[in-house]
Design an enzyme around this catalytic site. Structure first.
Site, short mmCIF file in Angstrom:
data_model
loop_
_atom_site.label_atom_id
_atom_site.label_comp_id
_atom_site.label_asym_id
_atom_site.label_seq_id
_atom_site.Cartn_x
_atom_site.Cartn_y
_atom_site.Cartn_z
N THR A 230 -93.36 66.09 7.62
CA THR A 230 -91.99 66.01 7.09
C THR A 230 -91.01 65.90 8.25
OG1 THR A 230 -92.52 67.28 5.13
CG2 THR A 230 -90.25 67.45 5.91
N ARG A 258 -95.31 66.94 -8.75
CA ARG A 258 -94.99 68.07 -7.85
C ARG A 258 -93.80 67.76 -6.93
NH1 ARG A 258 -94.78 69.11 -2.01
NH2 ARG A 258 -95.32 71.28 -1.70
N GLY A 260 -91.65 69.49 -3.70
CA GLY A 260 -91.69 70.57 -2.72
C GLY A 260 -90.32 71.12 -2.39
N ASP A 261 -90.22 71.74 -1.24
CA ASP A 261 -88.95 72.38 -0.85
C ASP A 261 -87.94 71.40 -0.27
OD1 ASP A 261 -90.80 72.06 1.30
OD2 ASP A 261 -89.51 73.30 2.56
N THR A 281 -89.76 72.81 7.28
CA THR A 281 -91.00 72.07 7.11
C THR A 281 -92.14 73.07 6.97
OG1 THR A 281 -92.58 70.53 8.06
CG2 THR A 281 -91.24 71.78 9.64
N GLY A 282 -93.04 72.79 6.06
CA GLY A 282 -94.15 73.72 5.88
C GLY A 282 -94.62 73.69 4.45
N GLY A 284 -94.39 73.93 1.08
CA GLY A 284 -93.19 73.91 0.26
C GLY A 284 -93.09 74.98 -0.80
N1 ASP Z 1 -92.44 71.05 3.01
C1 ASP Z 1 -93.06 69.82 2.59
C2 ASP Z 1 -93.53 69.97 1.17
O1 ASP Z 1 -94.08 70.99 0.83
C3 ASP Z 1 -94.21 69.44 3.44
C4 ASP Z 1 -94.00 69.55 4.93
O2 ASP Z 1 -93.03 70.09 5.39
O3 ASP Z 1 -94.81 69.04 5.68
O4 ASP Z 1 -93.36 69.05 0.42
#
Ligand code: ASP
Length: 364
Positions: A230, A258, A260-261, A281-282, A284
């Site tokens: 991301t 789905r 995410g965040d 990022t992470g 989500g």
């Molecule tokens: N946060 C993003 C998600 O969960 C993925 C990512 O940050 O790599 O969609």
């Protein structure tokens, strides 16, 4: 009777003096406290940088042993190219919103990151992109979720913020809005990259072998590590305005629409001129539950924590205690920059008003 009244008068007078004195004392104490607050404020008030910019290209199990020198060089070069775009906008007095949008465009157009061109695949073999942006000066925000044909989702998020009465649009409706506002529309095949397609096959094979229950699939490390890349950017401009933006393809093998965040204001993106600008990022699901980006701002606003302290609290304590992982980039209203993560690595870079560039991939 007269004597008694005189006595009463004296008692009342004495009482009044005591109350007046103690309230003076309280006021003194209050003054002292507020002086203390002002003192600690004023040490921070000195801007560390007139303008600042920080970017990330995803956090996760990024280990040197899994990286070729060519791949590493390609990431470093792209991160530098991207941040210099935003830096130049800020240096010439441009807005933090422009810096955030244009910087993210560079990363969206690169197949290296899980955003725009390099977006990961869904279980159905499609690419569904999410993005959001926030203006710290107005607390206005825009977000799009699950689009399949908009080349640069961050541009869509900004257009939603500036040209619609809404904050978040999704799917086909968001795409219609994008067309109506002349944003670049591409054939969905534009998002195909061999690497990401192979990741999907890998995750599917793994899942089939393991017969993983759908509900627990995201808890598997092989599966959760296939989502990273991301992109995000936060900036403070010369006018004192903060902005943040995030763009992603989400998680490999995601299904059921789905989200995410990244497109959730307060989780993946948040900006407030009174505190800071944050992009996450992470994993989500956990970032949504912990409301990561807003939580950092709230700790600064309500508990007077510094940006560094607030980011540490949320990324090193709150998110891992829930079971999640990832990181954030952030900048506060004084130009202090933070890149905090609890994973093995995070693609990242920062620049201050002196043009000092820091760039990194791994923990140290
Ligand atoms: N946060 C993003 C998600 O969960 C993925 C990512 O940050 O790599 O969609």
């Amino acid at each position: 009777m007269l004597k008694f009244t005189e006595k009463m008068k004296k008692v009342i007078l004495l009482f009044t003096i005591i109350i007046a004195f103690s309230s003076c004392k309280n006021k003194e104490e209050l003054r002292a406290i507020s002086k203390k607050e002002t003192a600690s404020d004023s040490t921070e008030v000195q801007k560390t940088s007139e303008f600042s910019i920080v970017i990330h290209g995803g956090a996760g199990t990024i280990l040197k042993k899994n990286m070729t020198p060519e791949k590493e060089a390609a990431y470093l070069a792209k991160l530098e190219e991207a941040i210099r775009v935003g830096y130049n906008i800020l240096r010439h007095g441009g807005s933090s919103l422009d810096a955030v949008e244009k910087t993210i465009n560079v990363m969206e157009d690169s197949p290296l990151f899980n955003a725009g061109k390099g977006a990961v695949f869904t279980n159905a073999g499609t690419n569904e992109l999410d993005a959001s942006i926030m203006d710290g000066s107005t607390l206005n925000a825009g977000a799009s979720a699950g689009t399949k044909t908009v080349r640069n989702p961050i541009n869509l998020a900004r257009t939603i913020m500036e040209n619609s009465p809404h904050v978040m649009l999704s799917g086909a409706g968001a795409e219609t809005f994008a067309k109506e506002h002349d944003l670049e529309i591409v054939d969905s095949s534009y998002f195909y990259t061999e690497d990401r397609f192979q990741s999907l096959q890998h995750v599917k094979e793994y899942e089939a072998k393991k017969q993983t229950d759908d509900k627990t699939a995201f808890y598997d490390s092989t599966i959760k590590d296939s989502k990273f890349g991301t992109v995000g950017c936060v900036a403070l401009d010369k006018h004192g305005n903060l902005a943040a933006g995030t763009s992603t393809g989400g998680m490999t093998n995601k299904r059921w629409g789905r989200i995410g965040d990244a497109p959730i204001i307060g989780a993946g993106t948040y900006a407030n001129n009174n505190t800071c600008a944050v992009s996450s990022t992470g994993w989500g699901e956990f970032f949504i539950r912990a409301m990561v980006a807003h939580d950092i701002s709230a700790l600064m606003e309500y508990k007077a924590l510094s940006l560094k302290e607030a980011a540490k609290e949320v990324i090193q304590e709150k998110v891992p205690h829930l079971g999640g992982d990832g990181g954030i980039i952030a900048v506060d209203k004084y130009g202090n920059m933070v890149m905090e993560f609890n994973t093995a690595g995070m693609y990242r870079a920062s620049m201050n008003d002196e043009g000092k560039l820091t760039i990194g991939i791994y923990k140290n």
